[in-house]
Design an enzyme around this catalytic site. Structure first.
Site, PDB file in Angstrom:
ATOM      1  CD  GLN A   1      10.124   6.264   3.885  1.00 12.06           C
ATOM      2  OE1 GLN A   1       9.404   5.857   2.760  1.00 12.06           O
ATOM      3  NE2 GLN A   1       9.499   6.204   4.997  1.00 12.06           N
TER       4      GLN A   1
ATOM      5  CE1 TYR B   1       7.643  -1.982   0.870  1.00 11.83           C
ATOM      6  CE2 TYR B   1       6.694  -0.057   2.575  1.00 11.83           C
ATOM      7  CZ  TYR B   1       6.537  -0.738   1.376  1.00 11.83           C
ATOM      8  OH  TYR B   1       5.823  -0.418   0.287  1.00 11.83           O
TER       9      TYR B   1
ATOM     10  NE  ARG C   1      -4.278   9.256   2.015  1.00 15.24           N
ATOM     11  CZ  ARG C   1      -5.295   8.535   2.786  1.00 15.24           C
ATOM     12  NH1 ARG C   1      -6.206   7.686   2.222  1.00 15.24           N
ATOM     13  NH2 ARG C   1      -5.354   8.476   4.180  1.00 15.24           N
TER      14      ARG C   1
HETATM   15  C1  LIG Z   1       0.699   7.190  -3.170  1.00 14.89           C
HETATM   16  C2  LIG Z   1       1.190   6.907  -1.756  1.00 14.89           C
HETATM   17  C3  LIG Z   1       2.622   6.367  -1.713  1.00 14.89           C
HETATM   18  C4  LIG Z   1       3.129   6.228  -0.412  1.00 14.89           C
HETATM   19  N1  LIG Z   1       4.387   6.112  -0.198  1.00 14.89           N
HETATM   20  C5  LIG Z   1       5.034   5.831   0.751  1.00 14.89           C
HETATM   21  C6  LIG Z   1       6.376   6.109   1.046  1.00 14.89           C
HETATM   22  O1  LIG Z   1       7.051   5.831  -0.134  1.00 14.89           O
HETATM   23  N2  LIG Z   1       6.871   5.610   2.413  1.00 14.89           N
HETATM   24  C7  LIG Z   1       6.075   5.792   3.497  1.00 14.89           C
HETATM   25  O2  LIG Z   1       6.548   5.539   4.480  1.00 14.89           O
HETATM   26  N3  LIG Z   1       4.549   5.931   3.412  1.00 14.89           N
HETATM   27  C8  LIG Z   1       4.205   6.010   2.140  1.00 14.89           C
HETATM   28  N4  LIG Z   1       2.772   6.094   1.889  1.00 14.89           N
HETATM   29  C9  LIG Z   1       2.120   6.151   3.203  1.00 14.89           C
HETATM   30  C10 LIG Z   1       1.895   7.937   3.441  1.00 14.89           C
HETATM   31  O3  LIG Z   1       3.239   8.362   3.797  1.00 14.89           O
HETATM   32  C11 LIG Z   1       0.953   8.037   4.790  1.00 14.89           C
HETATM   33  O4  LIG Z   1       1.690   7.240   5.884  1.00 14.89           O
HETATM   34  C12 LIG Z   1      -0.352   7.532   4.704  1.00 14.89           C
HETATM   35  O5  LIG Z   1      -0.951   7.798   3.371  1.00 14.89           O
HETATM   36  C13 LIG Z   1      -1.434   8.230   5.829  1.00 14.89           C
HETATM   37  O6  LIG Z   1      -1.261   9.497   5.640  1.00 14.89           O
HETATM   38  P1  LIG Z   1      -2.489  10.748   4.761  1.00 14.89           P
HETATM   39  O7  LIG Z   1      -3.936  10.348   5.536  1.00 14.89           O
HETATM   40  O8  LIG Z   1      -1.866  12.082   5.081  1.00 14.89           O
HETATM   41  O9  LIG Z   1      -2.285  10.091   3.429  1.00 14.89           O
HETATM   42  C14 LIG Z   1       2.240   6.448   0.609  1.00 14.89           C
HETATM   43  C15 LIG Z   1       0.971   6.596   0.577  1.00 14.89           C
HETATM   44  C16 LIG Z   1       0.112   6.781  -0.521  1.00 14.89           C
HETATM   45  C17 LIG Z   1      -1.221   7.194  -0.745  1.00 14.89           C
END
Ligand SMILES: Cc1cc2nc3c(=O)[nH]c(=O)nc-3n(C[C@H](O)[C@H](O)[C@H](O)COP(=O)(O)O)c2cc1C
Length: 368
Positions: free
Chosen positions: A105, A173, A325
């Protein structure tokens, strides 16, 4: 369009890339790169190889910055210069040796960079951030340079052996800053109408395709709407649909649907999924994306139970299911869903994934 033949473990294509199943590790900033330059580390390679062994079809790396002034936070991975290629190679190789597929990414933080690592941020317009910081308005040459930076970073990912590149167009971003009327107040070629706000993304896509060629898989994570409770003048779902409808013309191969600007845990990574927040909280955006493009749609945000994942796929609302997560807590969740040992993620969406200090990396610190 419903599709009863599709299940979580049937193969799927993103452009020229065949992926063995429909589970994606959504990009997750691992906070395991070196300071100050963002080089890959053995700890990061080990985390990614564990995910590959856990059976996820496609891993998307944590966001990697394309230029030093796009570095969003400390310990962020980098693809900003050729010196990064050997480290990136170790990541792709670690995943491939364990039977996985990996996309890098690529991102530029714009106004959303942590001042501690990136002083003097720039953005489409000098709109103050929530902390009161006013970014410098980008000049036309800053804009052209930033698009080229994305292109060169994509080329480095390709040279390092990554299977694909994902452009980060979500979560407030730089690309999201150009798309959103809240952060883009320009009246020149790069703002003033939804068409002109799209031009930076178009320039990024053109630069990336120019560097990697027509066949290399390139896709986007797109914030289809801002958190309109926080920024009422932000990007609306209708604006998001207009962007989605243009992605195939921009020669992208798929879209991962997420939210845009205005909040992390209360909008993008919601807390208490399954009790306070519904599972699959961006599903209605995916449905609208599906209607607006023939590209594969990837849904992220609060997917937790196998039954719902299968239902989303069978209903035709998305082609792939993306998890962040849950895979921090259980990197082997895909294998356990496949075998039937698990029917849902153990993740309680408690928001305690981030490291407490430098050098520790992400980990689940929730009880229960
Ligand atoms: C610790 C952490 C780091 C993340 N880093 C990124 C990232 O580098 N790029 C991105 O697009 N989203 C990032 N996200 C967002 C997640 O990819 C995702 O869109 C969001 O957590 C919802 O998905 P989930 O409910 O499965 O956690 C991050 C989220 C968390 C909690």
């Amino acid at each position: 369009m419903s599709n009863k033949q599709v299940n979580l473990f049937s193969p799927v294509r993103i452009g020229s890339l065949e992926v063995g199943n429909r589970l994606v590790r959504s990009a997750t900033a691992e906070r395991l790169a070196t300071e100050p330059i963002g080089r890959a580390t053995p700890a990061l390679a080990s985390l990614l190889s564990g995910l590959a062994r856990g059976g996820v079809g496609l891993i998307i790396s944590g966001h990697a910055y394309v230029a030093p002034r796009g570095k969003a936070h400390p310990e962020m991975l980098s693809a900003h210069c050729d010196e990064m290629i050997p480290g990136l190679k170790t990541l792709a190789a670690a995943v491939h040796q364990n039977g996985g597929r990996i996309a890098l990414q690529i991102n530029h933080g714009g106004r959303h960079c942590d001042e501690a690592c990136t002083p003097g941020t720039m953005a489409p317009s000098p709109v103050p951030t929530r902390s009161g910081r006013v970014p410098r308005e980008m000049t036309p040459s800053d804009i052209a340079d930033a698009a080229d930076d994305f292109g060169r970073a994509a080329r480095r990912a390709q040279l390092a052996g990554f299977d694909a590149v994902q452009i980060h167009g979500a979560h407030g971003y730089l690309i999201g800053q150009f798309l959103s009327p809240h952060t883009n107040r320009r009246r020149d070629a790069w703002g003033g109408s939804s068409e002109r706000r799209l031009r930076f993304l178009a320039a990024v896509c053109e630069a990336v395709r120019g560097e990697v060629g027509a066949e290399f898989p390139v896709f986007i994570k797109l914030g289809m709407m801002d958190n309109l409770q926080r920024v009422p003048d932000g990007l609306t779902p209708d604006d998001g649909v207009r962007v989605v409808s243009r992605l195939a013309d921009l020669k992208l191969d798929a879209v991962e649907v997420s939210g845009g600007y205005g909040g992390g845990s209360d909008f993008i990574s919601r807390l208490a999924v399954g009790s306070k927040e519904p599972e699959a909280y961006f599903r209605s955006l995916a449905q609208r994306a599906r209607a607006a493009t023939h590209l594969p749609v990837i849904l992220v945000g609060g997917l937790r139970s196998r039954a719902l994942m299968d239902e989303v796929l069978a209903a035709g609302d998305a082609d792939m299911i993306s998890l962040c997560r849950p895979l921090i807590r259980e990197p082997d969740l895909p294998n356990r869903l496949r075998s039937g040992e698990a029917t849902a993620a153990a993740c309680i969406s408690g928001g305690r994934c981030w490291p407490k200090g430098m050098g520790q990396g992400i980990a689940c610190k929730c009880e229960g």
